[in-house]
Design a protein around this motif. Structure first.
Motif, mmCIF file in Angstrom:
data_model
loop_
_atom_site.group_PDB
_atom_site.id
_atom_site.type_symbol
_atom_site.label_atom_id
_atom_site.label_comp_id
_atom_site.label_asym_id
_atom_site.label_seq_id
_atom_site.Cartn_x
_atom_site.Cartn_y
_atom_site.Cartn_z
ATOM 1 N N GLU A 1 0.853 -1.212 -0.018
ATOM 2 C CA GLU A 1 -0.074 0.231 0.046
ATOM 3 C C GLU A 1 0.988 1.271 -0.066
ATOM 4 O O GLU A 1 0.409 2.284 -0.204
ATOM 5 C CB GLU A 1 -1.123 -0.217 1.032
ATOM 6 N N LEU A 2 2.277 1.132 0.420
ATOM 7 C CA LEU A 2 3.086 2.400 0.190
ATOM 8 C C LEU A 2 3.731 2.594 -1.257
ATOM 9 O O LEU A 2 4.380 3.542 -1.411
ATOM 10 C CB LEU A 2 4.195 2.373 1.253
ATOM 11 N N MET A 3 3.717 1.669 -1.964
ATOM 12 C CA MET A 3 4.382 1.769 -3.422
ATOM 13 C C MET A 3 3.868 2.890 -4.248
ATOM 14 O O MET A 3 4.448 3.578 -5.017
ATOM 15 C CB MET A 3 4.002 0.499 -4.239
ATOM 16 N N ALA A 4 2.618 3.229 -3.888
ATOM 17 C CA ALA A 4 1.809 4.270 -4.826
ATOM 18 C C ALA A 4 2.406 5.933 -4.317
ATOM 19 O O ALA A 4 2.598 6.651 -5.053
ATOM 20 C CB ALA A 4 0.545 4.284 -4.659
ATOM 21 N N GLN A 5 3.069 5.606 -2.986
ATOM 22 C CA GLN A 5 3.434 6.968 -2.323
ATOM 23 C C GLN A 5 4.985 7.150 -2.827
ATOM 24 O O GLN A 5 5.708 8.208 -2.623
ATOM 25 C CB GLN A 5 3.515 6.780 -0.902
ATOM 26 N N THR A 6 5.838 6.099 -3.239
ATOM 27 C CA THR A 6 7.154 6.023 -3.384
ATOM 28 C C THR A 6 7.598 7.262 -4.436
ATOM 29 O O THR A 6 8.448 7.930 -3.958
ATOM 30 C CB THR A 6 7.738 4.681 -3.788
ATOM 31 N N PRO A 7 7.096 7.295 -5.424
ATOM 32 C CA PRO A 7 7.479 8.155 -6.648
ATOM 33 C C PRO A 7 7.467 9.745 -6.028
ATOM 34 O O PRO A 7 8.196 10.324 -6.372
ATOM 35 C CB PRO A 7 6.590 7.824 -7.851
ATOM 36 N N SER A 8 6.387 10.052 -5.566
ATOM 37 C CA SER A 8 6.148 11.268 -4.930
ATOM 38 C C SER A 8 7.117 11.816 -3.949
ATOM 39 O O SER A 8 7.622 12.915 -3.726
ATOM 40 C CB SER A 8 4.677 11.524 -4.346
ATOM 41 N N ALA A 9 7.501 10.645 -3.196
ATOM 42 C CA ALA A 9 8.446 11.138 -2.150
ATOM 43 C C ALA A 9 10.014 11.126 -2.632
ATOM 44 O O ALA A 9 10.711 11.690 -2.375
ATOM 45 C CB ALA A 9 8.496 10.100 -1.098
ATOM 46 N N ASP A 10 10.081 10.233 -3.791
ATOM 47 C CA ASP A 10 11.479 10.027 -4.450
ATOM 48 C C ASP A 10 11.804 11.561 -5.144
ATOM 49 O O ASP A 10 12.851 11.957 -4.814
ATOM 50 C CB ASP A 10 11.309 9.187 -5.676
ATOM 51 N N VAL A 11 10.808 12.190 -5.696
ATOM 52 C CA VAL A 11 11.168 13.368 -6.213
ATOM 53 C C VAL A 11 11.311 14.556 -5.232
ATOM 54 O O VAL A 11 12.098 15.480 -5.397
ATOM 55 C CB VAL A 11 10.114 13.734 -7.248
ATOM 56 N N GLU A 12 10.598 14.417 -4.142
ATOM 57 C CA GLU A 12 11.107 15.407 -3.140
ATOM 58 C C GLU A 12 12.469 15.109 -2.524
ATOM 59 O O GLU A 12 13.292 16.197 -1.980
ATOM 60 C CB GLU A 12 9.711 15.237 -1.906
ATOM 61 N N ILE A 13 12.853 13.911 -2.255
ATOM 62 C CA ILE A 13 14.064 13.887 -1.836
ATOM 63 C C ILE A 13 15.050 14.338 -2.810
ATOM 64 O O ILE A 13 16.183 14.786 -2.418
ATOM 65 C CB ILE A 13 14.347 12.228 -1.542
ATOM 66 N N LEU A 14 14.956 14.157 -4.309
ATOM 67 C CA LEU A 14 15.685 14.909 -5.197
ATOM 68 C C LEU A 14 15.831 16.163 -4.905
ATOM 69 O O LEU A 14 16.904 16.938 -4.997
ATOM 70 C CB LEU A 14 15.397 14.396 -6.599
#
Ligand code: AAM
Length: 327
Positions: free
Chosen positions: A26-39
């Protein structure tokens, strides 16, 4: 050099046991949104969690961010089907999230997305682009597209043990649901994406096609998901030179067989080893054990690190992990 990161989602990532690009399905959909914030910011901002694998391996976004602290490059983030809000500025090419590939249609408007992305790619003033991705489940959709195109290439995984048989079963079901035989889309790569792909694929392929048309050099920064993009481009008749830059972790994965795939697709291959084996750092050791391996442009930006600067990248990676509260 401009790095373009295409961030999107596919419901395919919810299939049990096919991805480690999130702590739980259920957290997979969150990963890309958080990845780009980390960048962008060095840590998640509006996203509630830092993407880690179920065993705690940090997202490759942390490595890409560490490189960004050492090497100067421009960064553009494209919303290629995000399913959750992000605090990063993004280019909007009107790309919806992708459907489970086992449904009849996975990316309904693949051709329209490709066209919008192509215009965007052709409009950019840069001499060289490096294209990266984040889309959990992306190696399964890559296998789907490669199979629909009739390309024999294998795919890697964010898991240390690649669940290849599980992925093959998913792709078989997906092709059946779309009434397609393996190889049926050889002359129609966008039909392959529409049936069994993900929304990041037409976004990156479109940007690459537009950029190449306008005389811009294109490097695909990633592993076997980028092999699928290269295959889409070659099957679409794009014959300009293409490069692929990835990590030693993908290059060392026998299920990927990257060199053979790049040879066949006439794609120059660059492999970079970040030297994580030299450090007593839990996250670096996880990467050396085959966790995560690649993603979020990691292999691409590592290829930009000048000789002698890789230890500074490792120092920065330790600092990014500490800021994220990860060992
Ligand atoms: C992207 N974000 C990630 C991550 N990736 N966060 C944690 N771990 C990763 N590996 P699979 O098909 O197994 O899901 O692998 C592809 C995903 O792994 C992509 O999202 C890629 O960018 C990477």
């Amino acid at each position: 050099m401009r790095v373009i990161l295409a961030a999107g989602t596919t419901e395919t990532a919810l299939i049990d046991g096919i991805s480690a690009a999130g702590a739980a399905p259920e957290l997979m959909a969150q990963t890309p949104s958080a990845d780009v914030e980390i960048l962008e910011y060095g840590r998640p901002t509006v996203s509630p969690v830092t993407p880690v694998s179920p065993t705690g391996c940090p997202t490759p976004a942390a490595v890409t961010r560490a490189v960004r602290d050492v090497v100067d490059f421009d960064l553009t983030i494209v919303d290629a089907g995000l399913a959750r809000p992000t605090g990063s500025p993004t280019v909007d090419l009107e790309v919806p999230a992708g459907t489970d590939v086992r449904e009849p249609t996975a990316v309904a408007d693949a051709a329209a997305i490709f066209e919008r992305a192509r215009e965007f790619g052709a409009s950019l003033p840069d001499e060289a682009l490096l294209l990266g991705e984040t889309v959990p489940g992306g190696t399964t959709t890559a296998l789907g597209v490669l199979t629909a195109l009739g390309e024999p290439a294998g795919v890697s995984s964010s898991l240390p043990d690649n669940p290849l048989e599980r992925k093959e079963r998913v792709v078989e079901t997906a092709l059946e649901a779309s009434n397609l035989e393996p190889g049926a889309c050889g002359a129609e790569p966008l039909a392959a994406i529409r049936a069994v792909g993900d929304p990041v694929q037409p976004t990156i392929a479109g940007i690459a096609a537009g950029a190449l048309e306008s005389g811009t050099d294109v490097t695909l920064g990633g592993g076997t998901q980028m092999v699928a993009i290269a295959a889409v481009l070659r099957h679409a008749g794009v014959d300009e030179p293409l490069s692929l830059a990835t990590t030693s972790f993908v290059a060392d994965d026998p299920s990927a067989d990257l060199e053979a795939a790049c040879d066949r697709l006439d794609c120059e291959l660059t492999v970079t080893d970040p030297g994580f084996d030299g450090r007593e750092h839990v996250s670096m050791q996880r990467y050396c054990a085959g966790e995560a391996k690649e993603g979020v442009g990691m292999g691409g930006v590592l290829s930009l690190v000048p000789d002698g600067e890789m230890s500074a990248v490792r120092d920065r990676f330790e600092a990014v992990c500490a800021r994220l509260g990860i060992d």
